[in-house]
Write a protein that holds these residues in place. Structure first.
Motif: not given
Lengths: 210, 173
Positions: A83-87, A160, A191-193, A158, A200
């Motif tokens: 999962e991708i999370i923003v912190a 993972r 990783y990209d992004g 962001k 980005w």
């Protein structure tokens, strides 16, 4: 990120709550018991979603409280791997990054899961603290004084989810050790992004211009 | 305590935010009156700053309907709704083997996300600011020498005014 979990629990309802409607009193008691606590293999309890059933109401001998068996659904925070999370960045040291969501703080990004090649630049006044720099496109950077890809906490990050672990409660803890964390998330930004959001956004702008 | 079902259903960030709002959570200073735990407010504060802050059920249902043709995994759909990726570089880490599975369709999917899911206010303001900056730079380039001179004079005049105690503008000669 969030899940519903169905739980059955037998709880003792103190007499001072009996003037309230039963479901309200039970909900209050459940919130006191579970909210902001981590249940191993289940996650961090966020909120009581609903109460499915209330059974019992027995008063055991020598006890002034009634005991109920309650089936309820709880909102739990349990990120899945990938999962991708923003912190937000909480701390940055030689071991990696320490991130926070505000309601959950035990998120770590170790050195080997940072974008490579990365280097750590410690602050002059504090050797333990510092900032991580991603050395991408070193030839361009050599011309400018300030490195472009810095993780310094000004941006949201962001990441993972790499793993979610529930460490067992230690029997003894050394005095100078960190407080025990019942749930630890390990993240990756290699990783990209992923990584600081601004990295980005710049890439998008360059892409748009071309 | 007995866990009857650990996973009784995944929730999107929007659903959690909607649930907390239904219980009375808001940015309002009156939050102290609302019967919501401080830990729940921390979750609310996180979610209200995220991309889901102005989503609605209609937006999500429409997106779920229109993204069926892409055969995305449930986890991928959940992640897309939570993050609202608005560029290829943002959607790339969400979707596994994106190039192999989608190829050129990936841009189509990004356009669908941008079209269906509403833009969070924070993103809007950031984009507006960057557009303003661009406009300002182009204006400066188009200006003639005389115009720049007058602009400079105007700036000087502004600096030469001071405020009196009453708040009126007073010219300093």
């Amino acid at each position: 990120m969030f899940y519903l979990s169905l739980i059955e629990h037998t709880l003792r309802l103190p007499p001072h709550l009996l003037h309230l409607p039963l479901d309200e009193a039970i909900k209050m008691e459940l919130e006191t018991l579970f909210l902001d606590k981590v249940i191993a293999k289940l996650g961090l309890c966020i909120s009581v979603y609903d109460i499915r059933s209330i059974k019992g109401g027995f008063i055991f001998p020598g006890d002034g409280a009634s005991t109920y068996t309650v089936e309820f659904r709880m909102i739990v925070f349990r990120p899945f791997v990938g999962e991708i999370i923003v912190a937000k960045l909480k701390e940055s040291d030689a071991n990696g990054l320490h991130l926070s969501l505000g309601f959950f703080d035990d998120i770590y990004i170790p050195v080997h899961l940072l974008p490579s090649p990365s280097r750590f630049e410690s602050y002059p006044n504090n050797r333990n603290q510092g900032r991580w720099i991603w050395d991408f496109g070193e030839a361009e950077e050599a011309q400018s004084e300030e490195p472009r890809f810095v993780i310094d906490g000004t941006d949201l990050i962001k990441f993972r989810v790499h793993s979610v672990i529930y460490p067992s409660i230690p029997l003894e803890q050394p005095e100078d050790s960190k407080p025990f964390a019942p749930m630890v998330i390990t993240g990756s930004i290699d990783y990209d992004g992923l990584g600081p959001v601004s990295w980005w956004e710049e890439a998008e702008m360059v892409q748009d211009e071309s | 305590m007995k866990i009857k079902e650990a996973n009784a259903g995944a929730l999107t960030n929007f659903e959690v935010l909607d649930f907390l709002r239904s219980r009375g959570a808001s940015k309002d200073p009156t939050r102290v009156i609302v019967p919501i735990a401080p830990s729940e407010f921390k979750v609310y504060d996180y979610l209200v700053e995220s991309a889901t802050c102005n989503q609605t059920k209609e937006h999500i249902n429409e997106f779920l309907e229109r993204c069926k043709k892409y055969k995305l995994a449930k986890a991928e759909v959940l992640n897309i709704i939570n993050l609202r990726p608005s560029a290829l570089v943002e959607i790339d880490p969400i979707i596994e083997q994106s190039e192999k599975r989608f190829g050129d369709q990936l841009e189509e999917l990004v356009n669908l996300v941008v079209e269906v899911l509403p833009e969070p206010p924070t993103q809007k303001t950031a984009e507006e600011d960057s557009n303003k900056d661009k406009e300002e730079t182009t204006d400066e380039k188009n200006m003639d020498g005389n115009e720049t001179e007058t602009a400079n004079n105007e700036q000087i005049d502004e600096h030469e005014t001071e405020q009196t105690e009453d708040g009126e503008q007073m010219e300093v000669s």
